[in-house]
Design an enzyme around this catalytic site. Structure first.
Site, mmCIF file in Angstrom:
data_model
loop_
_atom_site.group_PDB
_atom_site.id
_atom_site.type_symbol
_atom_site.label_atom_id
_atom_site.label_comp_id
_atom_site.label_asym_id
_atom_site.label_seq_id
_atom_site.Cartn_x
_atom_site.Cartn_y
_atom_site.Cartn_z
ATOM 1 N N GLU A 12 1.026 -1.249 0.096
ATOM 2 C CA GLU A 12 0.255 -0.235 -0.157
ATOM 3 C C GLU A 12 0.633 1.031 -0.070
ATOM 4 O O GLU A 12 0.935 1.866 1.269
ATOM 5 C CB GLU A 12 -1.042 0.116 1.335
ATOM 6 C CG GLU A 12 -2.192 -1.324 1.153
ATOM 7 C CD GLU A 12 -2.989 -1.153 2.944
ATOM 8 O OE1 GLU A 12 -2.614 -0.630 3.270
ATOM 9 O OE2 GLU A 12 -4.132 -2.263 2.598
ATOM 10 N N GLU A 42 -6.522 -8.209 -0.759
ATOM 11 C CA GLU A 42 -7.056 -8.561 0.666
ATOM 12 C C GLU A 42 -8.616 -7.830 0.895
ATOM 13 O O GLU A 42 -8.669 -6.788 0.455
ATOM 14 C CB GLU A 42 -5.793 -7.231 1.561
ATOM 15 C CG GLU A 42 -4.168 -7.320 1.815
ATOM 16 C CD GLU A 42 -3.980 -6.505 2.483
ATOM 17 O OE1 GLU A 42 -4.689 -5.415 3.328
ATOM 18 O OE2 GLU A 42 -2.688 -5.812 2.646
HETATM 19 C C1 GAL Z 1 -4.412 -3.063 4.820
HETATM 20 C C2 GAL Z 1 -2.721 -3.123 4.784
HETATM 21 C C3 GAL Z 1 -2.794 -5.114 5.873
HETATM 22 C C4 GAL Z 1 -3.863 -4.212 6.942
HETATM 23 C C5 GAL Z 1 -4.769 -4.688 6.700
HETATM 24 C C6 GAL Z 1 -5.703 -4.989 8.021
HETATM 25 O O1 GAL Z 1 -4.226 -2.080 4.408
HETATM 26 O O2 GAL Z 1 -2.146 -3.806 4.191
HETATM 27 O O3 GAL Z 1 -1.382 -4.840 5.779
HETATM 28 O O4 GAL Z 1 -3.168 -3.395 7.608
HETATM 29 O O5 GAL Z 1 -5.130 -3.145 5.657
HETATM 30 O O6 GAL Z 1 -7.577 -4.098 7.377
#
Ligand code: GAL
Length: 633
Positions: free
Chosen positions: A144, A298
């Site tokens: 990110e 994710e």
């Molecule tokens: C994302 C990040 C992850 C984790 C996740 C939590 O934005 O890449 O490492 O922090 O959020 O929701």
């Protein structure tokens, strides 16, 4: 080839005995891809230049033996404490001049030579070590990208970037309107990143800095990508964007540079709002990917944004996942595989919750894995056809986040989301386009509050209408040029002739105004003069609120206030964009299959017949409450 399925796997957080159990449970869940090592820099390089790859060798071997592929991360989003102690000048400085300390993550300056050097060193070390590992499926660079820094090193890089963008100081002074408040620069050295200052900062400087940050991070991504490509030309290189209430990078530009567009998505709403946001996000990401397949890198098994974390309702994990797959995701990935027991995100839900495998969430995760095995990955070609495009431009969004605007309530994201949501509820397939794209293939183009627009894009919109298109423009669009300078002679300067109107004054609203037949108007109103257009809806005082202008073979609509969803839907229906869908029931057509999802609690009819790929059962035009099917066509 099956869809990818899995999540972030952080074995370094667990004793080694747990690793084999992880692989066994992953196999049970149908996991075939895990992202490894995103935050493991300090474990891989515990002191400068000394690498401890042994543990990662064992992890990757275990995964390979279990038939699980790896999206191997380059851990540069979280430099180790030794690095920041050795290079304090590579720590992030906020706009208030506070130099941050390690102790969280993303605490670095991407312009700091020490950071760049260390980052490329660990990238090369990983690349050389694992280039031939059988588990390696793709490279996941960083995490990110998005941390801006306001230090002197960032300042120097900003000035170099500005010289390239503006050429000379005179051009910069002109573009930034530095004549205002005596900000005229007589030497490049006087220019800094926008830092805490006495009162309103310069909006053009603020916008250029955001452009610079995106490009500076992209330059760093490119260095890492090129290095990995040199070592493993066959292995795709990606990075995960974050899609939430902000955007730190220009995703159109970045998407030309990655081998696979990948995104993290966490809805801020729940229930139906989450389904709407998921559809929005997935359509947007597919558009960044040029309409081709991409990857949901994710998501979470629960709701994580907002004041409370809560589980997703039974069935929601699968439905959200299939919304992404329906719109071209090549898989379904989560953060993270196993919920952590300690650390900053110890309460973040996982595929394997704290409770363990005997849990509803893990059972749903296993069911989803089984379902995904039955859905083939879409071929590498445009996935979904959309007749309507919504204009999306992060520069315009950044500009409305700038200082000193006439209303603090103008919200570009909310306007874009509303445009998408209203179409979604009607069952009209949508995509997103940059204002400079060729729009001629779309039946209609919606323009949410697009404050900033270039001359070229404004000409493109006019040509689009003249060529027969339907354009629906919302308030506060076409107001400024790319340097945030107002276009004069009546708003919205760049689109006045296309819309056949001239706006004399803005009247931001403190209260709701009822528009006959068009519902509630909030946030904004205008004094609109007709100059070729006709009034379709009027304010209570009689002035035009919604207008229509026939131009060439097409029509340009203007909505001079923020309508509620009902009113906006009515405008779209007038403009020929009523799809007759049932809110909460989505049908997404890919070339050779159709996805139907019922986000409501009632049985619903859908125009889908055949055999469900997931269950093998016949589909006869109806869906159970919360049900979903994927049917070949
Ligand atoms: C994302 C990040 C992850 C984790 C996740 C939590 O934005 O890449 O490492 O922090 O959020 O929701």
């Amino acid at each position: 080839m099956p869809l990818w399925y899995g999540g972030d796997h952080n074995p370094e957080q667990w004793p080694e005995e747990v690793w084999a159990e992880d692989v066994a449970l992953m196999r049970r869940a149908g996991v075939n891809l895990v992202t490894v090592g995103v935050f493991s820099w300090s474990r891989l390089e515990p002191s400068e230049g000394r690498y401890t790859f042994g543990w990662l060798d064992r992890v990757l071997d275990l995964l390979a033996d279990g038939g699980i592929r790896v999206d191997l991360a380059v851990p540069t989003a979280s430099p180790p404490p030794w690095f920041s102690l050795a290079h304090p000048d590579a720590l992030t400085v906020t706009r208030d001049g506070v130099r941050l300390t390690h102790g969280s993550r993303d605490t670095y300056c991407v312009s700091a030579p020490a950071y760049r050097e260390a980052s490329l060193r660990v990238t090369r070390a990983l690349g050389e070590r694992y280039r031939d590992h059988p588990a390696l499926a793709m490279w996941h660079v960083h995490n990110e990208y998005g941390t801006p820094c306001h230090c002197d090193q960032a300042g120097a890089a900003f000035r170099t970037w500005l010289r390239e963008r503006h050429g000379g100081l005179d051009a910069l002074n002109d573009a930034w309107t530095t004549a205002f408040w005596g900000q005229h620069y007589s030497d490049w050295a006087q220019i800094t990143p926008p830092r805490a200052t006495q009162y309103l900062p310069n909006p053009a400087q603020a916008l250029d800095f955001r452009r610079f940050v995106s490009e500076e991070m992209l330059a760093h991504f490119r260095e890492q990508r090129d290095l990995l490509r040199e070592l493993t030309p066959e292995v795709p290189v990606t990075t995960n964007y974050v899609l939430a209430g902000w955007a730190s990078i220009d995703h159109w530009k970045w998407s030309r540079e990655v081998d696979l567009v990948a995104v993290d998505h966490y809805p801020s709403g729940q229930g139906m709002a989450a389904a709407e946001q998921t559809a929005f996000a997935a359509d947007l990401v597919r558009s960044w990917a040029g309409g081709r397949p991409w990857l949901l890198m994710e998501q979470a098994t629960g709701y994580v944004l907002g004041p409370r974390m809560s589980p997703k309702e039974p069935g929601e994990i699968a439905r959200h996942s299939l919304q992404h797959v329906a719109r071209g995701s090549k898989g379904v990935m989560f953060f993270q595989w196993r919920a952590s027991r300690g650390g900053a995100e110890q309460w973040h839900p996982g595929m394997l919750p704290h409770t363990g495998p005997d849990s509803r969430v893990f059972r749903e995760v296993c069911d989803l894995g089984e379902a995904l095995e039955r859905i083939p990955t879409p071929p590498d070609e445009p996935v979904v056809e959309a007749e309507v495009a919504i204009l999306w431009d992060e520069e315009a969004w950044w500009a409305v986040q700038g200082p000193g605007l006439p209303s603090a309530e103008i919200d570009y994201l909310a306007a874009a989301e509303q445009a998408h949501r209203v179409l979604w509820r009607q069952g009209v397939a949508a995509c997103f386009a940059h204002p400079s794209h060729d729009l001629s293939a779309y039946r209609a183009v919606l323009v949410p509050s697009l404050y900033l627009i270039s001359d070229e894009a404004a000409r493109g919109l006019r040509a689009y209408v003249e060529g027969g298109g339907t354009l629906v423009v919302s308030f506060f669009s076409g107001i400024a040029d790319e340097h945030t300078r107002i276009r004069l002679g009546g708003y919205p300067g760049a689109l006045r002739e296309t819309l056949g109107i001239r706006v004399e004054e803005f009247h931001p609203l403190a209260e709701t105004v009822e528009l006959p037949e068009y519902g509630r108007a909030t946030v904004w109103s205008e004094i609109v003069h007709l100059d070729g257009a006709e009034a379709i809806a009027r304010y209570p005082g009689g002035g035009p609120a919604v207008t229509r202008h026939r131009l060439g073979g097409g029509t340009a609509w203007y909505v001079s206030t923020r309508l509620d969803d009902r009113g906006y839907a009515r405008v779209l229906a007038h403009a020929g964009l009523a799809g007759g869908g049932v809110p909460g029931v989505e049908v997404v057509r890919q070339r050779d299959r159709v996805f139907a999802l019922n986000h409501t609690g009632d049985e619903q009819h859908v125009p889908v017949h055949g055999t469900d790929l997931i269950t093998g059962k016949p589909v006869g035009g109806r869906l159970d409450p919360g049900g979903y099917v994927v049917v070949p066509v």
